[in-house]
Design a protein around this motif. Structure first.
Motif, PDB file in Angstrom:
ATOM      1  N   HIS A  58      -3.054  -7.028   7.607  1.00 13.84           N
ATOM      2  CA  HIS A  58      -2.758  -5.738   8.227  1.00 13.84           C
ATOM      3  C   HIS A  58      -1.600  -5.106   7.470  1.00 13.84           C
ATOM      4  CE1 HIS A  58      -2.250  -2.555  11.120  1.00 13.84           C
ATOM      5  NE2 HIS A  58      -0.968  -2.874  11.246  1.00 13.84           N
ATOM      6  N   VAL A  59      -1.860  -3.961   6.827  1.00 13.26           N
ATOM      7  CA  VAL A  59      -0.858  -3.264   6.030  1.00 13.26           C
ATOM      8  C   VAL A  59      -0.235  -2.177   6.890  1.00 13.26           C
ATOM      9  CG1 VAL A  59      -0.413  -1.960   3.926  1.00 13.26           C
ATOM     10  CG2 VAL A  59      -2.188  -3.727   3.956  1.00 13.26           C
ATOM     11  N   ALA A  60       1.092  -2.211   7.022  1.00 11.49           N
ATOM     12  CA  ALA A  60       1.825  -1.230   7.822  1.00 11.49           C
ATOM     13  C   ALA A  60       2.804  -0.495   6.924  1.00 11.49           C
ATOM     14  CB  ALA A  60       2.561  -1.917   8.959  1.00 11.49           C
ATOM     15  N   GLY A  92      -5.225   7.984   6.848  1.00 11.68           N
ATOM     16  CA  GLY A  92      -3.994   8.262   7.546  1.00 11.68           C
ATOM     17  C   GLY A  92      -2.769   7.697   6.858  1.00 11.68           C
ATOM     18  N   MET A  93      -1.650   7.681   7.587  1.00 12.53           N
ATOM     19  CA  MET A  93      -0.370   7.270   7.019  1.00 12.53           C
ATOM     20  C   MET A  93       0.116   5.918   7.526  1.00 12.53           C
ATOM     21  SD  MET A  93       1.696  10.877   7.333  1.00 12.53           S
ATOM     22  CE  MET A  93       3.240  10.056   6.921  1.00 12.53           C
ATOM     23  N   SER A  94      -0.466   5.422   8.588  1.00 12.58           N
ATOM     24  CA  SER A  94       0.093   4.225   9.227  1.00 12.58           C
ATOM     25  C   SER A  94      -0.265   2.942   8.512  1.00 12.58           C
ATOM     26  CB  SER A  94      -0.354   4.155  10.686  1.00 12.58           C
ATOM     27  OG  SER A  94      -1.777   4.118  10.762  1.00 12.58           O
ATOM     28  N   GLY A  95      -1.453   2.869   7.902  1.00 12.93           N
ATOM     29  CA  GLY A  95      -1.891   1.659   7.225  1.00 12.93           C
ATOM     30  C   GLY A  95      -3.302   1.284   7.644  1.00 12.93           C
ATOM     31  N   GLY A  96      -3.600  -0.010   7.627  1.00 15.75           N
ATOM     32  CA  GLY A  96      -4.929  -0.466   7.997  1.00 15.75           C
ATOM     33  C   GLY A  96      -5.125  -1.923   7.626  1.00 15.75           C
TER      34      GLY A  96
END
Length: 389
Positions: A58-60, A92-96
Motif C-alpha cells: 500500500h503506497v501512501a 488521485g493523490m493519496s496512493g494505492g
C-alpha cells in the motif's frame, strides 16, 4: 457446482445470446462466461492472501511539505535491485495498492498528469523527469533576420573579447552591439508543476501486506521577472523572452536538476505604465560553480552556462528589437524570494532597470492606454502550435 450450472443455463435461456443457440450454443455461452470471469492469476495489482510469491504494497503519498498540490494522477516506478523499471499508474493523490514479487526495491513516484514532461533512464540512479523538446529555430532565426538591432547588457569579460556593459540604476546604456546568436539553442516546453518522491532499499515480503509512505517534494519552481523604467512602452505591440542555462530535467535519486543546456520561451505583460512582468516555470538553472562541486549537480565534464534573458520586442509599426541581459548572478543569489500563496510555488523577483526601446513613428496602437486593459492582453511574438491552443 450443480446449482451453478443450473443458474448458468437459466441465464443462457433468458439473454439475447440465446437467439444464437443451436448445436454447441449452450456450451459456447458457458465457455464465454468462464473466459470473461476474473480469475486469481489475472488479478495483477491485488494479490490474494494465499499468494506465496507476491506481496501487497500500500503506497501512501505524503504531501505535508508541499504547497497546494493539484495532481490528478500519479505513477510509481519500481526498480528491482535498483534496475529493471516497472511502472504502476495510481489514480488521485493519496496512493494505492500494487502487487510486487518479493525482494528489495528502489522506488520513484511522480505526478503523471502533465503534457509537457516525460521520463528517461531505466535505472534508479539515472531516472529523470524531463521536459519535452520543442523547435523554435525558425521563429528565432526570422526574428533575428528582421530585427533592427540587438543590444547586450550585463557583466562581460575584460580581455577585450567582450564589452563590459551594465544595466543598473544610474549607469548609462550603450548603443547596439554585436548580434546575439539564439537560433541554435535547445528549447523545451515550459514544464507543468512536477512533484517527486523516492524510497530506497525497501524489502517487499511475499504473502504480506505492507505500507510504503513516500514524502513528496516539488521538482519545479517559478521565476518572475520584473523590468522597470521601460522607455516608449506605450508603442510596444508584443514582448516575448527566452531564458537560457536551464536544466532539461530533474533527478529524483540525486535530489537536483540536471543537464543545464536548454532554454525556455515565455511572454511578458504590462505591469504598469513603465514596467513589464514575465514568469516561467523551470526545473532549475545553471548552478554556482562552488555549490555544484559539493552538491554534485553538475555531471563530470559539464560546463556551467550563463543564464541569459533575451527580450524580443515588436513595436506597433512592425519594427523589432532584441535585448539580452546577463542574469546569472541574479538567479544564483536572488535578492527577494517568496511563496505564491495561490500556487505554492517559489517566486524569485529579478529586477532590471532601463530598457531603451527607441522612439518609433506610431501606427494605430493595438492597446488601450488604460493599464487594466493592458494586463488582460496576451503578448507572444511567436505563433502558437497545436499543443498550445
Amino acid at each position: 457446482m450443480k446449482q451453478m450450472m443450473n443458474f448458468l443455463r437459466l441465464l443462457y435461456l433468458y439473454t439475447p445470446l440465446s437467439s444464437a443457440r443451436g448445436v454447441g450454443g449452450e456450451a459456447s455461452f458457458l465457455l464465454f462466461l468462464l473466459l470473461t470471469s476474473c480469475q486469481k492469476d489475472l488479478c495483477y495489482n491485488h494479490p490474494h492472501g494465499s499468494d506465496e510469491t507476491h506481496g501487497r504494497l500500500h503506497v501512501a503519498f505524503d504531501w505535508s511539505e508541499t504547497q497546494n498540490p493539484t495532481a490528478s494522477s500519479m505513477r510509481l516506478v519500481a526498480f528491482a535491485g535498483g534496475r529493471n523499471a516497472v511502472g504502476y499508474p495510481l489514480a488521485g493523490m493519496s496512493g494505492g495498492d500494487v502487487s510486487l514479487w518479493g525482494g528489495q526495491y528502489w522506488f520513484v513516484a511522480y505526478n503523471s498528469d502533465t503534457e509537457t514532461t516525460q521520463t528517461r533512464g531505466s535505472d534508479y540512479a539515472d531516472f529523470e523527469v524531463c521536459g519535452v523538446e520543442r523547435d523554435l529555430s525558425r521563429y528565432l532565426t526570422n526574428f533575428h533576420n528582421r530585427a533592427e538591432s540587438f543590444t547586450r547588457f550585463g557583466a562581460r569579460s575584460q580581455d577585450g573579447s567582450r564589452s563590459i556593459i551594465y544595466t543598473r540604476s544610474g549607469v548609462s546604456v550603450p548603443a547596439a552591439t554585436d548580434s546575439i546568436e539564439g537560433s541554435d539553442l535547445r528549447f523545451i516546453w515550459e514544464p507543468e508543476r512536477v512533484w517527486v518522491s523516492t524510497a530506497q532499499a525497501f524489502t517487499v515480503e511475499p504473502a504480506t501486506e505492507q505500507t510504503l509512505a513516500m514524502k513528496m517534494w516539488a521538482a519545479t519552481y517559478q521565476y518572475t521577472f520584473l523590468i522597470r523604467n521601460v522607455a516608449n512602452l506605450g508603442r510596444v505591440s508584443s514582448i516575448s523572452a527566452t531564458l537560457s542555462g536551464l536544466a532539461s530535467g530533474y533527478s529524483p535519486a540525486r535530489h537536483c536538476p540536471v543537464d543545464f543546456t536548454v532554454a525556455e520561451i515565455f511572454a511578458f505583460h504590462k505591469a504598469d505604465s513603465t514596467s513589464i512582468r514575465g514568469s516561467l516555470r523551470v526545473f532549475g538553472h545553471s548552478p554556482d560553480e562552488e555549490q555544484s562541486e559539493d552538491s554534485g549537480s553538475l555531471p563530470i565534464g559539464q560546463v556551467r552556462l550563463d543564464n541569459l534573458l533575451t527580450l524580443y520586442v515588436t513595436m506597433d509599426n512592425g519594427t523589432q528589437y532584441g535585448f539580452e541581459f546577463e542574469v546569472t548572478e541574479d538567479m544564483q543569489h536572488p535578492e527577494a524570494t517568496s511563496i505564491d500563496l495561490q500556487t505554492g510555488e517559489i517566486v524569485i523577483d529579478i529586477q532590471i532597470d532601463d530598457i531603451p526601446i527607441p522612439d518609433q513613428p506610431s501606427t494605430t496602437s493595438p492597446f488601450d492606454v488604460d493599464i487594466d486593459d493592458f494586463e488582460t492582453e496576451e503578448w507572444d511574438v511567436f505563433p502558437k502550435t497545436a499543443n498550445e491552443i
